[in-house]
Design an enzyme around this catalytic site. Sequence first.
Site, short mmCIF file in Angstrom:
data_model
loop_
_atom_site.label_atom_id
_atom_site.label_comp_id
_atom_site.label_asym_id
_atom_site.label_seq_id
_atom_site.Cartn_x
_atom_site.Cartn_y
_atom_site.Cartn_z
N ASP A 175 27.58 -4.22 18.70
CA ASP A 175 26.41 -4.53 19.54
C ASP A 175 25.15 -4.44 18.68
OD1 ASP A 175 27.89 -2.44 22.07
OD2 ASP A 175 28.08 -4.60 21.79
N ASP B 42 17.90 1.95 22.24
CA ASP B 42 19.23 2.57 22.06
C ASP B 42 19.10 3.77 21.13
OD1 ASP B 42 21.00 -0.61 21.92
OD2 ASP B 42 21.05 0.92 23.51
N GLU C 73 28.13 6.23 21.75
CA GLU C 73 28.42 4.82 21.46
C GLU C 73 27.67 4.39 20.19
OE1 GLU C 73 28.39 0.64 23.88
OE2 GLU C 73 26.48 1.68 23.72
N GLU C 74 26.52 5.02 19.93
CA GLU C 74 25.67 4.59 18.80
C GLU C 74 26.03 5.28 17.49
OE1 GLU C 74 24.19 2.02 21.47
OE2 GLU C 74 24.04 2.02 19.27
N ASP D 20 27.13 7.16 26.49
CA ASP D 20 26.56 5.86 26.13
C ASP D 20 25.08 6.02 26.42
OD1 ASP D 20 27.02 2.38 27.28
OD2 ASP D 20 25.58 3.31 25.92
N LEU E 37 22.40 4.14 26.36
CA LEU E 37 21.69 3.13 27.15
C LEU E 37 22.60 1.94 27.41
CD1 LEU E 37 18.95 3.66 28.22
CD2 LEU E 37 17.94 2.42 26.31
N ASP E 38 23.38 2.08 28.48
CA ASP E 38 24.30 1.00 28.85
C ASP E 38 23.52 -0.19 29.38
OD1 ASP E 38 26.11 0.05 31.60
OD2 ASP E 38 26.93 -0.14 29.58
N GLU F 186 32.14 5.02 28.85
CA GLU F 186 31.70 4.09 29.90
C GLU F 186 32.70 4.13 31.07
OE1 GLU F 186 29.17 0.59 27.60
OE2 GLU F 186 31.37 0.39 27.60
P1 FBP Z 1 26.53 -1.80 26.32
O1 FBP Z 1 25.30 -2.47 26.74
O2 FBP Z 1 26.48 -0.34 26.37
O3 FBP Z 1 27.07 -2.31 25.02
O4 FBP Z 1 27.64 -2.14 27.48
C1 FBP Z 1 28.29 -3.18 27.64
C2 FBP Z 1 27.75 -4.07 28.77
O5 FBP Z 1 26.41 -4.35 28.60
C3 FBP Z 1 28.00 -3.54 30.18
O6 FBP Z 1 26.99 -2.73 30.66
C4 FBP Z 1 28.10 -4.82 30.99
O7 FBP Z 1 28.86 -4.69 32.15
C5 FBP Z 1 28.76 -5.77 29.99
O8 FBP Z 1 28.50 -5.26 28.69
C6 FBP Z 1 28.21 -7.16 30.09
O9 FBP Z 1 29.01 -7.95 29.27
P2 FBP Z 1 28.93 -9.55 29.34
O10 FBP Z 1 27.58 -9.93 28.83
O11 FBP Z 1 30.06 -10.00 28.46
O12 FBP Z 1 29.14 -9.94 30.77
#
Ligand code: FBP
Length: 341
Positions: free
Chosen positions: A80, A86, A109-110, A130, A132-133, A287
Amino acid sequence: MATINKVTIMPPSDGSQIDKLTTLETYILAEEQRYPGASGSFSWILAAMTLSAKIIASKIRRARIEDVLGAIGSQNISGDHQQKLDVIANETLLRCLGARAGVALLASEENDEPIILRTEEDRPYCILFDPLDGSSNLDACVSVGTIFSILRHNPDADPIERSLLQPGTKQVAAGYMLYGSSCVFVLTTGHGVNFFVLDPTVGAFMLVQQDIRIPDAAPTYSVNEAYRDRFPAGYQRYLDWAHTNGYSTRYIGSMVADVHRILVKGGVFLYPPTADHPEGKIRLMYEANPLAMIVKQAGGKAYAGTQPLLEIDPHALHQRTPVIMGSPVEVDHVVKHLSVE
Ligand code: FBP
């Protein structure tokens, strides 16, 4: 007359059950009374989480003013693109939690590797988070959140990092802080799910709902349907079924925000395996597991395909997993379509 663990509270004048005078701190201290002989280190950890939430919430509120939006140009171990926030959120949590004597190990996560803080015997907890999800949505002012999972540290683990690799059923607590229209702190310590909201006028998280129950059913699914043709056949069968049974869809793209909506309104969140993520995209340890514990404690269900998600025996800190979680009736509908040969 409400009581929280023998602490008698005067009923509020507006007749509502919640006294709106219980802060997260007082709630944590009342909870501690459940455990005679408790060292207090668990309460200190939750207090550190509360402080982190307030700092991160204020940074997010001022993000465009302080110019801390956008990527910093590096990627984390999951590939990511790391956002400035983050890193700020991660450092805030590492500093606040790292200062707590009861913490043996931290994992984020970071950070590619776990942070080994203290290896002495009497350091009872490990914390995974995580920071900042959904952070890729920050620039668009979309709700994002911090997700955390607390495990008992296993000092006999060899190497010590293996102490983190415990199935979700072993979590002693889980929670998230949602930075949205209001800043929400949702927490379970294994005795139901409680809901706190940050009152910026007093700078405290106030208890607004106790023992939340997820609605049993609600005809709403949450999935990135753009990937539909890359989903395994069972998920496509479920979506066809949902389309012909009057279902609606909601997808924010921040899992913590989507799951919070489902906790309040019902429905089901899915992140199936796809061609480019055959093991799914969502990270299991910081997560899926904590959110699954919250959903289950609220009466919902959580699966990875047809396997109960919390029973997965983890093999790697940043491993991914397919996810189906939400209202029990809705999760059953999805799993049923996956089980059809
Ligand atoms: P991070 O932002 O912590 O990397 O999490 C992953 C995420 O953003 C989830 O929160 C979300 O449900 C998913 O990825 C969205 O993925 P996509 O853009 O493939 O739908």
